[in-house]
Design a protein around this motif. Structure first.
Motif, PDB file in Angstrom:
ATOM      1  N   ASN A  45       8.787 -13.400  -0.293  1.00  0.00           N
ATOM      2  CA  ASN A  45       8.360 -14.504  -1.153  1.00  0.00           C
ATOM      3  C   ASN A  45       7.031 -14.114  -1.788  1.00  0.00           C
ATOM      4  O   ASN A  45       5.986 -14.244  -1.172  1.00  0.00           O
ATOM      5  N   ALA A  46       7.088 -13.588  -2.998  1.00  0.00           N
ATOM      6  CA  ALA A  46       5.881 -13.083  -3.655  1.00  0.00           C
ATOM      7  C   ALA A  46       5.312 -14.123  -4.616  1.00  0.00           C
ATOM      8  O   ALA A  46       6.046 -14.804  -5.312  1.00  0.00           O
ATOM      9  N   ASP A  47       4.004 -14.211  -4.623  1.00  0.00           N
ATOM     10  CA  ASP A  47       3.296 -15.120  -5.526  1.00  0.00           C
ATOM     11  C   ASP A  47       2.706 -14.281  -6.657  1.00  0.00           C
ATOM     12  O   ASP A  47       1.820 -13.458  -6.430  1.00  0.00           O
ATOM     13  N   PHE A  48       3.203 -14.476  -7.878  1.00  0.00           N
ATOM     14  CA  PHE A  48       2.743 -13.675  -9.014  1.00  0.00           C
ATOM     15  C   PHE A  48       1.665 -14.394  -9.847  1.00  0.00           C
ATOM     16  O   PHE A  48       1.294 -13.927 -10.908  1.00  0.00           O
ATOM     17  N   SER A  49       1.187 -15.519  -9.351  1.00  0.00           N
ATOM     18  CA  SER A  49       0.146 -16.241 -10.097  1.00  0.00           C
ATOM     19  C   SER A  49      -1.152 -15.434 -10.056  1.00  0.00           C
ATOM     20  O   SER A  49      -1.376 -14.648  -9.132  1.00  0.00           O
ATOM     21  N   PRO A  50      -2.032 -15.597 -11.070  1.00  0.00           N
ATOM     22  CA  PRO A  50      -3.284 -14.831 -11.106  1.00  0.00           C
ATOM     23  C   PRO A  50      -4.128 -15.108  -9.859  1.00  0.00           C
ATOM     24  O   PRO A  50      -4.188 -16.246  -9.377  1.00  0.00           O
ATOM     25  N   LYS A  51      -4.789 -14.080  -9.367  1.00  0.00           N
ATOM     26  CA  LYS A  51      -5.613 -14.216  -8.162  1.00  0.00           C
ATOM     27  C   LYS A  51      -7.104 -14.312  -8.486  1.00  0.00           C
ATOM     28  O   LYS A  51      -7.894 -14.725  -7.645  1.00  0.00           O
ATOM     29  N   PHE A  52      -7.493 -13.890  -9.687  1.00  0.00           N
ATOM     30  CA  PHE A  52      -8.886 -14.043 -10.119  1.00  0.00           C
ATOM     31  C   PHE A  52      -8.884 -15.066 -11.259  1.00  0.00           C
ATOM     32  O   PHE A  52      -8.362 -14.784 -12.339  1.00  0.00           O
ATOM     33  N   VAL A  53      -9.431 -16.242 -10.998  1.00  0.00           N
ATOM     34  CA  VAL A  53      -9.338 -17.332 -11.975  1.00  0.00           C
ATOM     35  C   VAL A  53     -10.710 -17.959 -12.218  1.00  0.00           C
ATOM     36  O   VAL A  53     -11.647 -17.789 -11.426  1.00  0.00           O
TER      37      VAL A  53
ATOM     38  N   PHE B 244       0.852  -1.185   0.000  1.00  0.00           N
ATOM     39  CA  PHE B 244       0.000   0.000   0.000  1.00  0.00           C
ATOM     40  C   PHE B 244       0.892   1.241   0.000  1.00  0.00           C
ATOM     41  O   PHE B 244       1.892   1.290   0.709  1.00  0.00           O
ATOM     42  N   TYR B 245       0.493   2.233  -0.790  1.00  0.00           N
ATOM     43  CA  TYR B 245       1.305   3.441  -0.908  1.00  0.00           C
ATOM     44  C   TYR B 245       0.398   4.603  -1.288  1.00  0.00           C
ATOM     45  O   TYR B 245      -0.423   4.483  -2.198  1.00  0.00           O
ATOM     46  N   ASN B 246       0.508   5.707  -0.553  1.00  0.00           N
ATOM     47  CA  ASN B 246      -0.250   6.904  -0.907  1.00  0.00           C
ATOM     48  C   ASN B 246       0.568   8.122  -0.472  1.00  0.00           C
ATOM     49  O   ASN B 246       0.455   8.586   0.657  1.00  0.00           O
TER      50      ASN B 246
ATOM     51  N   ILE C  93      -0.971  -1.317  -4.445  1.00  0.00           N
ATOM     52  CA  ILE C  93      -0.054  -1.296  -5.587  1.00  0.00           C
ATOM     53  C   ILE C  93       0.205  -2.725  -6.064  1.00  0.00           C
ATOM     54  O   ILE C  93       0.514  -3.605  -5.261  1.00  0.00           O
ATOM     55  N   LYS C  94       0.059  -2.929  -7.367  1.00  0.00           N
ATOM     56  CA  LYS C  94       0.312  -4.260  -7.935  1.00  0.00           C
ATOM     57  C   LYS C  94       1.797  -4.584  -7.827  1.00  0.00           C
ATOM     58  O   LYS C  94       2.649  -3.803  -8.234  1.00  0.00           O
TER      59      LYS C  94
END
Length: 199
Positions: free
Chosen positions: A86-94, A4-6, A62-63
């Motif tokens: 450890n980031a998961d870059f797989s799609p989250k809406f499937v 998150f960033y603003n 933020i993506k």
């Protein structure tokens, strides 16, 4: 993992949430980085002067990209912390296929679903009146951020574990979403496991 960033509202600080936890937190600051722990486990980081350390575009959620995670990891390491992101870059809406639907043992209006999302099967508790076995639906997996800003987490609904959410058009903020309650049922053209959005 969520970022998150603003800059306008809260300043040049990146808030990196690794786990969503309630309760007591401990903080350790080194340089521009604050490590946040809960019961001796790292659950997040606040990274000050973030725009000097990473190319962050936008406000709010933020993506995460591989380049952004690398930059944040470098900032964390440079200030003396050793935690590996450890980031998961797989799609989250499937696209998911509802294999089974059973009545919730403790709630009349809830169903317990077994949904195939391609590489795994998920148990999801759903309250939509139009959900049925044999449908293709949009599944928001754990870690997905809904258009409302809500982050999907593992949960228990009336005592039954649920990993994800079956989505309506309204929840996905799609144009011409109907007002009546109910999940979005997809046509057979969709492939189980494919990303629903270009993420």
């Amino acid at each position: 993992m969520n970022l998150f960033y603003n800059k306008e509202a809260v300043g040049d600080v990146a808030f990196l949430q690794i786990e969503t936890i309630n309760g007591e937190f401990n903080y350790e600051t080194k340089g521009d980085v604050v490590e946040i722990k809960h019961e001796n486990k790292v659950v997040g980081y606040n990274i000050f002067n973030a725009s000097k350390k990473a190319d962050i575009v936008g406000n709010g959620h933020i993506k995460l990209t591989e380049a952004l995670v690398e930059a944040l990891q470098k900032a964390i390491k440079n200030d003396g912390f050793t935690f590996e992101l450890n980031a998961d870059f797989s799609p989250k809406f499937v696209v998911g296929y509802v294999e089974t639907k059973e009545k919730h043992p403790d709630a009349d209006k809830l169903s317990v679903l077994r949904i195939d999302v391609g590489n795994e099967q998920l148990q999801i508790v759903c309250g939509a009146p139009n959900i049925e076995a044999g449908q293709k639906v949009v599944v928001a997996k754990v870690g997905a951020v809904m258009p409302s800003g809500m982050v999907i987490k593992d949960a228990e609904l009336r005592g039954v574990p649920s990993s994800g959410m079956v989505c309506s058009m309204k929840e996905l903020n799609l144009p011409n979403a109907p007002e009546e309650k109910g999940i979005m049922v997809l046509t057979d053209d969709y492939t189980v496991g494919q990303a629903f959005f270009e993420e």
